[in-house]
Design a protein around this motif. Structure first.
Motif, PDB file in Angstrom:
ATOM      1  N   VAL A   1       0.677  -1.081  -0.047  1.00  0.00           N
ATOM      2  CA  VAL A   1       0.191  -0.093   0.050  1.00  0.00           C
ATOM      3  C   VAL A   1       0.927   1.254  -0.090  1.00  0.00           C
ATOM      4  CG1 VAL A   1      -1.853   1.160   0.983  1.00  0.00           C
ATOM      5  CG2 VAL A   1      -1.804  -1.195   1.237  1.00  0.00           C
ATOM      6  N   ASP A   2       0.882   1.875  -1.048  1.00  0.00           N
ATOM      7  CA  ASP A   2       1.584   3.327  -1.326  1.00  0.00           C
ATOM      8  C   ASP A   2       2.934   2.874  -1.455  1.00  0.00           C
ATOM      9  OD1 ASP A   2      -0.712   4.776  -1.457  1.00  0.00           O
ATOM     10  OD2 ASP A   2      -0.590   5.349   0.505  1.00  0.00           O
TER      11      ASP A   2
ATOM     12  N   PHE B   1      -6.586   0.779   5.790  1.00  0.00           N
ATOM     13  CA  PHE B   1      -5.552   1.465   5.419  1.00  0.00           C
ATOM     14  C   PHE B   1      -6.083   2.729   4.631  1.00  0.00           C
ATOM     15  CE2 PHE B   1      -4.216  -2.902   5.425  1.00  0.00           C
ATOM     16  CZ  PHE B   1      -2.960  -2.674   5.998  1.00  0.00           C
ATOM     17  N   THR B   2      -5.670   4.016   5.321  1.00  0.00           N
ATOM     18  CA  THR B   2      -6.429   5.307   4.842  1.00  0.00           C
ATOM     19  C   THR B   2      -5.879   6.215   4.198  1.00  0.00           C
ATOM     20  OG1 THR B   2      -6.182   6.273   7.042  1.00  0.00           O
ATOM     21  CG2 THR B   2      -8.138   4.969   6.880  1.00  0.00           C
ATOM     22  N   GLY B   3      -4.352   5.893   3.574  1.00  0.00           N
ATOM     23  CA  GLY B   3      -3.576   6.755   3.079  1.00  0.00           C
ATOM     24  C   GLY B   3      -3.707   8.255   3.651  1.00  0.00           C
ATOM     25  N   ASP B   4      -4.099   9.252   3.154  1.00  0.00           N
ATOM     26  CA  ASP B   4      -4.106  10.675   3.674  1.00  0.00           C
ATOM     27  C   ASP B   4      -5.606  10.966   3.894  1.00  0.00           C
ATOM     28  OD1 ASP B   4      -1.510  10.449   3.374  1.00  0.00           O
ATOM     29  OD2 ASP B   4      -1.198  12.351   2.235  1.00  0.00           O
TER      30      ASP B   4
ATOM     31  N   CYS C   1      -8.720   6.437  -2.240  1.00  0.00           N
ATOM     32  CA  CYS C   1      -9.386   5.266  -1.572  1.00  0.00           C
ATOM     33  C   CYS C   1      -8.693   4.705  -0.395  1.00  0.00           C
ATOM     34  CB  CYS C   1      -9.229   4.087  -2.777  1.00  0.00           C
ATOM     35  SG  CYS C   1     -10.043   4.529  -4.257  1.00  0.00           S
ATOM     36  N   CYS C   2      -9.595   3.835   0.275  1.00  0.00           N
ATOM     37  CA  CYS C   2      -8.985   3.097   1.673  1.00  0.00           C
ATOM     38  C   CYS C   2      -9.106   1.652   0.987  1.00  0.00           C
ATOM     39  CB  CYS C   2      -9.825   3.626   2.770  1.00  0.00           C
ATOM     40  SG  CYS C   2      -9.670   5.413   3.153  1.00  0.00           S
ATOM     41  N   LEU C   3      -8.417   0.913   2.032  1.00  0.00           N
ATOM     42  CA  LEU C   3      -8.474  -0.516   1.962  1.00  0.00           C
ATOM     43  C   LEU C   3      -8.834  -0.945   3.041  1.00  0.00           C
ATOM     44  CD1 LEU C   3      -5.333  -1.537  -0.022  1.00  0.00           C
ATOM     45  CD2 LEU C   3      -7.629  -1.570  -0.955  1.00  0.00           C
ATOM     46  N   TYR C   4      -9.691  -1.894   3.280  1.00  0.00           N
ATOM     47  CA  TYR C   4     -10.562  -2.350   4.495  1.00  0.00           C
ATOM     48  C   TYR C   4     -10.217  -3.949   4.544  1.00  0.00           C
ATOM     49  CZ  TYR C   4     -13.765  -3.869   8.317  1.00  0.00           C
ATOM     50  OH  TYR C   4     -14.536  -4.326   9.181  1.00  0.00           O
TER      51      TYR C   4
END
Length: 218
Positions: free
Chosen positions: A53-54, A158-161, A147-150
């Motif tokens: 992720v990122d 995972f919410t990024g910013d 986008c977020c990953l649940y």
């Protein structure tokens, strides 16, 4: 400077799925300004395969943390340059596809004008790794394609910013909007179970319950 370390294992699992944080350092540039930043890069997987992720700043440090595992995807929570600047190189190193919501393609092109993402994130899409599923939640506001990953099996999002320890992500620059991010949080993220651990794009973890008071209800 970069550092890596385990961030817990969620529930007990037969296949030892785990979340690992790698912190990388670089810059963020937008609207004619540049800032020094430290980013959280998240690796989700087991001893055989991992999802990233990122891809921030330092492809080789992230690749070292992969430690020979198969990378199923490089997921971009959004296309600010500090979250994607290592994505193209990391894709070459790992052979994994880069996934991004199409609403952020214009932002992506500022950093990688000669390369498009390999696939699209869409709301509700399910990504699988190491026998578990992560659900894509389109959460516009910080950027249009954020986008977020649940990962319910891990009690983690995972919410990024989009969501930080202390509340919503920033919306004071191009391609962002405060009412939109607040609506995304109210309607998409804060409805998750309160004990869900929030793994952010920068800084420390938090929980959904801890962040509910920080988002306006109307």
């Amino acid at each position: 400077m970069s550092q890596a370390g385990p961030q817990g294992h969620g529930r007990e699992q037969d296949h030892a799925v785990r979340v690992q944080r790698v912190v990388t350092s670089g810059t963020f540039s937008l609207d004619g300004e540049t800032f020094d930043v430290d980013n959280n890069v998240w690796l989700v997987g087991d001893d055989e395969e991992v999802l990233i992720v990122d891809a921030a700043h330092d492809a080789r440090t992230i690749h070292k943390a992969v430690d020979g595992r198969r990378v199923t995807a490089i997921v971009c929570t959004h296309a600010h340059d500090d979250h994607i600047d290592a994505a193209a190189e990391l894709s070459v190193l790992t052979g994994a596809p880069v996934l991004l919501h199409p609403d952020d393609n214009e932002l992506w092109s500022f950093t990688h004008p000669g390369r498009k993402p390999d696939g699209e994130l869409r709301d509700g899409r399910i990504l699988a790794v190491a026998g578990i599923e992560l659900q894509v939640i389109h959460s516009p506001g910080h950027t249009w394609g954020s986008c977020c990953l649940y990962a319910p099996f891990l009690d983690t999002v995972f919410t990024g910013d989009t969501l930080f320890h202390g509340g919503p992500g920033a919306t004071g620059r191009s391609y962002s909007d405060r009412p939109t991010i607040e609506a995304s949080l109210r309607n998409r993220l804060l409805t998750l179970p309160g004990n869900t651990v929030v793994r952010t794009g920068h800084g420390e973890d938090t929980t959904i319950a801890a962040e509910r008071p920080h988002v306006p209800t109307v």
